[in-house]
Design a protein around this motif. Structure first.
Motif, PDB file in Angstrom:
ATOM      1  N   ALA A 147       0.830  -1.209   0.000  1.00 14.48           N
ATOM      2  CA  ALA A 147       0.000   0.000   0.000  1.00 14.48           C
ATOM      3  C   ALA A 147       0.865   1.260   0.000  1.00 14.48           C
ATOM      4  O   ALA A 147       0.588   2.217  -0.746  1.00 14.48           O
ATOM      5  N   GLU A 148       1.906   1.264   0.817  1.00 16.73           N
ATOM      6  CA  GLU A 148       2.757   2.454   0.901  1.00 16.73           C
ATOM      7  C   GLU A 148       3.518   2.701  -0.393  1.00 16.73           C
ATOM      8  O   GLU A 148       3.914   3.831  -0.668  1.00 16.73           O
ATOM      9  N   ALA A 149       3.748   1.647  -1.181  1.00 17.64           N
ATOM     10  CA  ALA A 149       4.412   1.835  -2.468  1.00 17.64           C
ATOM     11  C   ALA A 149       3.587   2.715  -3.406  1.00 17.64           C
ATOM     12  O   ALA A 149       4.119   3.333  -4.331  1.00 17.64           O
ATOM     13  N   GLY A 203      -0.376   4.785  -0.155  1.00 21.16           N
ATOM     14  CA  GLY A 203      -1.588   4.454   0.588  1.00 21.16           C
ATOM     15  C   GLY A 203      -1.342   4.248   2.067  1.00 21.16           C
ATOM     16  O   GLY A 203      -0.213   4.289   2.547  1.00 21.16           O
ATOM     17  N   GLN A 204      -2.428   4.011   2.784  1.00 17.21           N
ATOM     18  CA  GLN A 204      -2.398   3.778   4.222  1.00 17.21           C
ATOM     19  C   GLN A 204      -3.226   2.540   4.554  1.00 17.21           C
ATOM     20  O   GLN A 204      -4.198   2.225   3.872  1.00 17.21           O
ATOM     21  N   VAL A 205      -2.827   1.857   5.633  1.00 15.89           N
ATOM     22  CA  VAL A 205      -3.514   0.650   6.079  1.00 15.89           C
ATOM     23  C   VAL A 205      -3.897   0.809   7.536  1.00 15.89           C
ATOM     24  O   VAL A 205      -3.070   1.217   8.359  1.00 15.89           O
ATOM     25  N   LEU A 224      -6.441   2.406   1.929  1.00 13.55           N
ATOM     26  CA  LEU A 224      -6.834   3.602   1.185  1.00 13.55           C
ATOM     27  C   LEU A 224      -5.689   3.969   0.240  1.00 13.55           C
ATOM     28  O   LEU A 224      -4.578   4.263   0.694  1.00 13.55           O
ATOM     29  N   LEU A 225      -5.970   3.945  -1.055  1.00 20.63           N
ATOM     30  CA  LEU A 225      -4.944   4.205  -2.070  1.00 20.63           C
ATOM     31  C   LEU A 225      -5.343   5.411  -2.909  1.00 20.63           C
ATOM     32  O   LEU A 225      -6.477   5.463  -3.407  1.00 20.63           O
TER      33      LEU A 225
END
Length: 446
Positions: free
Chosen positions: A410-412, A415-417, A432-433
């Motif tokens: 996700a961070e790539a 985004g956030q998890v 959330l991307l």
């Protein structure tokens, strides 16, 4: 003994150094789940308690000096354990580091004070200088330690034992001259005894710091290797499933022609029986999940079959086209791992009617929201700070790294998890991307 030549560190200075070391490690390792009110109350009561203890111990005979020091370590352990919420092993590890830091600060401040008094600087300037030394040294230690403890990593038993051995050797070597000057490692002049003690305490702290660095690097390497293995496994599983589904789809079309020939069977009873058998045999292999994203179709088809085998109801409301900007490996890691974790969790629920998983993928204001919800099962507790939980069973390490792989994927994409309970009480994993304006050019070696 050397105490006859030079006075030892005043007990109140020792108490102040021990309290300051405890305070810096409380601040350096503070977590959101730790009670702020309790921490303040414990540290407020700790200073007068340590001072009173040191005053009492100062009146004991020299033969009980070591017992008095062990009592001080126990008092520091109690302070850290009460101020922080953690395991006994964590408190033991922290008190080892705090004790060595306290010994370093006490030795350095007393060495500076004696130098200033010998230089006729006056008591008040010497006192102010010592307090400044206290603040600078403890502040420097805090700045060094805070990044090392930002991520909560419970030390292993071997790590705690190694740190305790380092602290014990440091303490023994730094105070050897105060017990006896008749050893090859003892100082014989008053001034050099203080230098030896300060330098040995400094070396001991540096070794403990290096131990922590090596431990964190080893853990990071292990997590990276495991995450890479999970990425490879997820991608290989996707490729395998895609090849299998392609083959089955071709077979399905062939079987449709076979079904047509069966319908031409003159015997109605035989014809219907064969037709039913053929249709039933091919029904599970047709791609029945269509989202608008071929990669996601393969992933969900594979997980749908796994859920059917486990008697788990999988409900999907998915806009697959919204995830078109993601690489196949990242999509397989993110969605596949999330569904695997949910499937493992709900499989522990006894009542088949309560075993369900819901996947929701939709766009919202320039973002793609991915939600995987399932009834919360035993061992799927959410961390108090909203961080992703770790599995509590035998496979806890793999589960933690799988969630780490989800976060990394996700961070790539910026985004956030997050994970937590929704208003209905179900465990929900949210990703959330941001939707990129143009497809990113990313290369992943797998």
């Amino acid at each position: 003994m050397i105490q006859d030549a030079l006075p030892d560190i005043p007990r109140l200075w020792t108490a102040l150094a021990e309290w300051g070391a405890c305070l810096l490690y409380v601040l350096a390792t503070w977590r959101p789940q730790d009670s702020r009110r309790r921490g303040i109350a414990v540290m407020t009561a700790a200073l007068p308690s340590l001072c009173a203890y040191q005053v009492v111990v100062a009146r004991l005979p020299i033969s009980l000096w070591l017992a008095g020091m062990l009592g001080a370590v126990a008092a520091m352990w109690g302070i850290l354990h009460l101020a922080l919420s953690g395991s006994l092993r964590r408190s033991t590890y922290l008190v080892v580091r705090a004790f060595v830091a306290a010994e370093l600060v006490a030795s350095l401040e007393w060495q500076v004070e004696l130098f200033l008094l010998d230089s006729h600087a006056g008591t008040a300037p010497a006192l102010l200088c010592v307090l400044a030394v206290d603040g600078v040294v403890l502040g420097s230690v805090y700045l060094m330690e805070r990044p090392r403890f930002r991520a909560e990593v419970v030390p292993t038993t071997a790590t705690v034992a190694g740190a305790a051995a380092i602290a014990a050797i440091t303490f023994a070597m730094s105070n050897l001259s105060f017990l006896s000057t008749a050893t090859p490692f003892s100082g014989r002049l008053g001034a050099e005894v203080f230098y030896i003690r300060t330098l040995v305490d400094l070396c001991g702290f540096i070794i403990l710091y290096a131990q922590r660095e090596v431990d964190l690097q080893n853990r990071a390497s292990c997590e990276l290797a495991t995450s890479e293995a999970l990425l490879r496994a997820q991608y290989e599983q996707y490729l395998t499933s895609k090849r299998a589904i392609d083959i089955v789809n071709r077979k399905y079309h062939d079987l449709r022609h076979m079904i047509a020939s069966v319908r031409a069977e003159p015997d109605p009873a035989v014809r219907l029986e064969r037709l039913g058998d053929l249709e039933e045999s091919v029904r599970p292999y047709e791609v029945f999940v269509r989202t608008g994203n071929p990669v996601l179709d393969v992933i969900l088809t594979d997980r749908e079959q796994a859920c059917q085998d486990a008697e788990v109801t999988l409900t999907t409301i998915v806009d697959g086209a919204a995830l078109g900007f993601m690489a196949a490996a990242d999509l397989a890691t993110l969605v596949g791992t999330a569904l695997d974790n949910a499937l493992e969790a709900v499989s522990r629920i006894d009542d088949a009617g309560d075993r369900w998983i819901r996947l929701d993928v939709r766009t919202r204001r320039g973002f793609v929201l991915i939600e995987v919800a399932n009834p919360e099962a035993h061992g799927q507790a959410v961390a108090a700070d909203g961080e992703l939980p770790r599995r509590t069973g035998a496979s806890s390490s793999t589960h933690g790294y799988g969630l780490g792989a989800i976060r990394a994927a996700a961070e790539a994409y910026g985004g956030q998890v997050t994970a937590g309970q929704n208003p209905q009480g179900a465990f929900t994993l949210r990703v959330l991307l941001p939707i990129p304006s143009a497809p990113p050019h990313r290369s992943r070696s797998l």
